[in-house]
Design a protein around this motif. Structure first.
Motif, PDB file in Angstrom:
ATOM      1  N   PRO A 103      42.649  35.996  46.851  1.00 32.19           N
ATOM      2  CA  PRO A 103      43.295  37.208  46.337  1.00 32.19           C
ATOM      3  C   PRO A 103      43.832  37.086  44.910  1.00 32.19           C
ATOM      4  O   PRO A 103      43.672  38.001  44.106  1.00 32.19           O
ATOM      5  N   LYS A 107      42.530  39.413  41.616  1.00 33.39           N
ATOM      6  CA  LYS A 107      43.409  40.189  40.721  1.00 33.39           C
ATOM      7  C   LYS A 107      43.246  39.741  39.260  1.00 33.39           C
ATOM      8  O   LYS A 107      43.167  40.555  38.347  1.00 33.39           O
ATOM      9  N   THR A 139      40.009  39.001  51.169  1.00 34.14           N
ATOM     10  CA  THR A 139      39.483  39.453  49.871  1.00 34.14           C
ATOM     11  C   THR A 139      39.537  40.970  49.774  1.00 34.14           C
ATOM     12  O   THR A 139      39.940  41.536  48.753  1.00 34.14           O
ATOM     13  N   ALA A 142      42.936  42.397  48.909  1.00 37.50           N
ATOM     14  CA  ALA A 142      43.246  42.377  47.469  1.00 37.50           C
ATOM     15  C   ALA A 142      42.551  43.533  46.746  1.00 37.50           C
ATOM     16  O   ALA A 142      43.124  44.169  45.855  1.00 37.50           O
ATOM     17  N   GLU A 145      44.336  46.770  47.341  1.00 38.63           N
ATOM     18  CA  GLU A 145      45.529  46.872  46.490  1.00 38.63           C
ATOM     19  C   GLU A 145      45.152  47.314  45.069  1.00 38.63           C
ATOM     20  O   GLU A 145      45.867  48.102  44.454  1.00 38.63           O
ATOM     21  N   SER A 342      48.541  31.894  54.617  1.00 36.19           N
ATOM     22  CA  SER A 342      49.057  32.331  53.317  1.00 36.19           C
ATOM     23  C   SER A 342      50.075  31.337  52.789  1.00 36.19           C
ATOM     24  O   SER A 342      50.639  30.547  53.547  1.00 36.19           O
TER      25      SER A 342
END
Length: 342
Positions: A103, A107, A139, A142, A145, A342
């Motif tokens: 992620p 970004k 993935t 992300a 988002e 995470s």
């Protein structure tokens, strides 16, 4: 020149020209990068001719192809084009690439592409290759988002298996899958095309002309520059090209009867697969671009399609698309979501 019709890709309202322009070969893998002024002129010519979907990736160059497109679009009305770029490949060193779906990397890659392209939003953002160490749901989270932040409009995957497509689509709607589909690459018809159609996902086809094979025939190998990727691909090797030229000769004969070029016939075959299919042939010459656009006017009857299907049967091609070790949709399964920590 007649205008290029528009089609809808996917189920989210994404409208593009029925034929796009693949920009990789201008900067990457097909010999030396081509002169920037010539490529800017070509891209602008394509847009003026009605080609609105421009396809690139951060790895093309690397990075220089996105910069080129950004320069070419200076002064062009932003709403006239749909920019598609990709992330997923990153250089660990000068000669070693890794695939990443992490992620934080997604970004970072998006921000860098926005800057190089000189835009505040990417129309279509693809994962170029699937990272089989990261659950696809992570993935896609992300990417979702990034959509919510207004940095990308639509999400796609390139070279993804049917099961990966299903898992990804469950997190956020996929607008398009990019894959290789042409008269000599048809293995996607078994599972991936039906899956896309079941889920309402558009199909964007790269190398619809067999990386130039249906434009120039088997003799093209003799004219390739040093460093051209195609020199090393299995289908272009001497032991395979002798067999593969039979297909080209048959396509050439049929094209002569239809009053078009073999490349136009091969491209028309892709166009006739449906309005949910948008090929993105690449070129570095304006005359070739114009010839490709004319393929949209080639009409194929059911009998023509059947004849082409027979020419392009499974045993018509010798050699794989890539050499061993290059990731494709056949090795894109990712771990289950429970795997991710995470």
């Amino acid at each position: 020149m007649a205008g290029v019709r528009k089609v809808k890709l996917g189920s989210q309202g994404f409208e593009v020209s029925a034929q796009g322009l693949g920009c990789m070969g201008m900067s990457y893998l097909y010999g030396k990068p081509k002169p920037e002024p010539d490529m800017i002129k070509l891209i602008q010519h394509a847009v003026n001719a009605g080609i609105t979907l421009l396809d690139t990736s951060d790895i093309y160059g690397p990075e220089t192809n996105e910069i080129l497109i950004g320069k070419a679009l200076t002064g062009v009305v932003r709403e006239k084009v749909q920019l598609a770029t990709k992330f997923g490949f990153m250089y660990e060193s000068s000669n070693h690439m890794e695939v990443s779906g992490d992620p934080a990397y997604v970004k970072h890659a998006c921000e860098a592409s926005l800057k190089r392209l000189g835009v505040d939003c990417i129309d279509m953002y693809y994962q170029h290759r699937i990272d089989n160490r990261v659950p696809i749901e992570i993935t896609m989270g992300a990417l979702k988002e990034l959509v919510e932040e207004g940095k990308i409009k639509y999400v796609g995957l390139s070279e993804a298996s049917a099961s990966t497509i299903r898992r990804a689509h469950a997190v956020h709607p996929l607008t398009a899958i990019q894959l290789e589909w042409s008269l000599w690459t048809r293995d996607v018809e078994e599972e991936i095309i039906p899956t896309c159609r079941e889920l309402g996902i558009g199909i964007v086809t790269y190398s619809p002309l067999g990386r130039g094979f249906f434009s120039s025939g088997p003799t093209m190998v003799e004219k390739l520059e040093d460093g051209d990727l195609r020199k090393f691909l299995p289908r272009f090797q001497p032991e395979n090209i002798e067999h593969n030229k039979i297909m080209f000769e048959r396509v050439n004969e049929m094209a002569a009867k239809k009053g078009c070029t073999p490349s136009q016939l091969a491209l028309a075959w892709v166009h006739h697969q449906g309005n949910d299919v948008v090929p993105i042939p690449g070129t570095t010459k304006i005359e070739n671009l114009e010839q490709n656009i004319k393929a949209l006017s080639v009409k194929l009857t059911p009998e023509d399609m059947a004849e082409l299907e027979a020419i392009a049967s499974a045993d018509s091609v010798k050699g794989g698309r890539y050499w061993d070790g290059i990731p494709t949709f056949k090795d894109t399964e990712t771990p289950p979501l429970s795997y991710w920590k995470s």
